[in-house]
Design an enzyme around this catalytic site. Structure first.
Site, PDB file in Angstrom:
ATOM      1  CG  ASP A 170      -0.270   0.039   2.552  1.00 29.97           C
ATOM      2  OD1 ASP A 170       0.991   0.087   2.590  1.00 29.97           O
ATOM      3  OD2 ASP A 170      -0.968   0.031   3.581  1.00 29.97           O
TER       4      ASP A 170
ATOM      5  CG  HIS B 242       3.345   0.413   4.793  1.00 39.11           C
ATOM      6  ND1 HIS B 242       2.443  -0.452   5.369  1.00 39.11           N
ATOM      7  CD2 HIS B 242       4.461  -0.341   4.569  1.00 39.11           C
ATOM      8  CE1 HIS B 242       2.980  -1.657   5.499  1.00 39.11           C
ATOM      9  NE2 HIS B 242       4.210  -1.612   5.010  1.00 39.11           N
TER      10      HIS B 242
ATOM     11  CD  GLU C 182      -0.580   0.548   6.984  1.00 39.27           C
ATOM     12  OE1 GLU C 182      -0.053   0.736   5.868  1.00 39.27           O
ATOM     13  OE2 GLU C 182      -0.805  -0.588   7.435  1.00 39.27           O
TER      14      GLU C 182
HETATM   15  P1  PGA Z   1       8.023  -7.121   3.428  1.00 33.24           P
HETATM   16  O1  PGA Z   1       7.424  -5.854   4.174  1.00 33.24           O
HETATM   17  O2  PGA Z   1       9.501  -6.935   3.379  1.00 33.24           O
HETATM   18  O3  PGA Z   1       7.634  -8.285   4.299  1.00 33.24           O
HETATM   19  O4  PGA Z   1       7.416  -7.163   2.087  1.00 33.24           O
HETATM   20  C1  PGA Z   1       7.837  -4.577   3.839  1.00 33.24           C
HETATM   21  C2  PGA Z   1       7.012  -3.546   4.556  1.00 33.24           C
HETATM   22  O5  PGA Z   1       5.829  -3.777   4.821  1.00 33.24           O
HETATM   23  O6  PGA Z   1       7.546  -2.474   4.873  1.00 33.24           O
END
Ligand code: PGA
Length: 262
Positions: free
Chosen positions: A136, A138, A143
């Site tokens: 998304d 973030h 968020e």
């Molecule tokens: P991920 O998460 O490395 O598990 O894809 C990244 C994040 O949400 O910042």
């Protein structure tokens, strides 16, 4: 923003680790901002490998993690405290008293968040902040809709993030709904930001972050305003960039970070 594109996720992780190693060589008492998630695991593995080869000393390094779940015991297998110890801290010579993570179990979370900001300031600020990106858009748990000036605080996770992180918890229902996270403003204060992104499922998010407008709807896009931000991507993550060939061309005249410690 400097954009470095590598063939695959492993190569991207090695490059990110070399950039971190280079900073520690220049500044043995560096303050690192660290991240959790699936993406940085192999970056930590490379840092551990360099440490084991005698190439990297963490004894004077200080660390601050970006975020933590609220209400998850520290010992829980999916707490970021456990993640960091299992994947990194337990395997290098970092001084435990220099390790900092937000406390998602504090009685007074607001006070704990303010104190976290104060400890970062007392350590002299973060020299290099490692970051991932959520699907998304973030950074940390900031968020969509998070203030681009935000500081460490409690933040509710979005459904997209709960769904993405369910893979670690076995079900969506088991994922905590609240987190304590450094804010976008806290991250922007770091002297250097290093965004590590791999996999095609992040291609849309990283395109919005790098090439889209700066917006609180994609908090990673705030990095466009950072004076020293580097994105290290693998080919699948970079596949939606419209200026990918320019990134490769620009990089061809830069010193190769992989040459550090070869
Ligand atoms: P991920 O998460 O490395 O598990 O894809 C990244 C994040 O949400 O910042």
């Amino acid at each position: 923003m400097r954009v470095i594109i590598r063939k695959n996720a492993q190569a991207a992780c090695v490059t990110a680790a070399r950039l971190i190693a280079s900073l520690i060589h220049q500044k043995p008492d560096a303050v690192l901002g660290l991240a959790t998630g699936g993406t940085p695991v192999n970056c930590y593995a490379e840092l551990i490998r360099l440490h084991r080869c005698g190439e990297l000393d963490f004894s004077r390094v200080t660390s601050f993690n970006l975020d933590e779940y609220v209400g998850l015991p520290r010992e829980h297998a999916q707490s970021f405290y456990s993640f960091m110890h299992e994947n990194f801290f337990n395997h290098v010579n970092i001084d435990p008293s220099r390790i900092h993570l937000p406390n998602g179990n504090a009685e007074d979370l607001t006070k704990a968040c303010d104190e976290y900001e104060q400890s970062i300031a007392c350590a002299g600020g973060i020299d290099l902040q490692l970051l991932g990106i959520g699907s998304d858009g973030h950074i940390a748990f900031n968020e969509p809709g998070s203030s681009l000036a935000s500081r460490t605080r409690v933040k509710t996770l979005c459904h997209e993030t709960i769904r993405d992180n369910a893979r670690f918890f076995g079900s969506e229902a088991a994922v905590p709904r609240l987190s304590v996270t450094m804010g976008v403003g806290s991250i922007m204060d770091a002297r250097q930001c290093l965004l590590l992104v791999t996999g095609e499922k992040k291609a849309a998010a990283i395109r919005s972050a790098i090439e889209g407008p700066v917006t609180s709807q994609v908090t990673a896009s705030a990095l466009q305003f950072h004076r020293f931000a580097t994105a290290v991507l693998d080919e699948p993550a970079a596949s939606w960039l419209s200026r990918k060939s320019h990134c490769d061309f620009a990089e061809s005249s830069m010193p190769d970070p992989d040459e550090i410690l070869r």
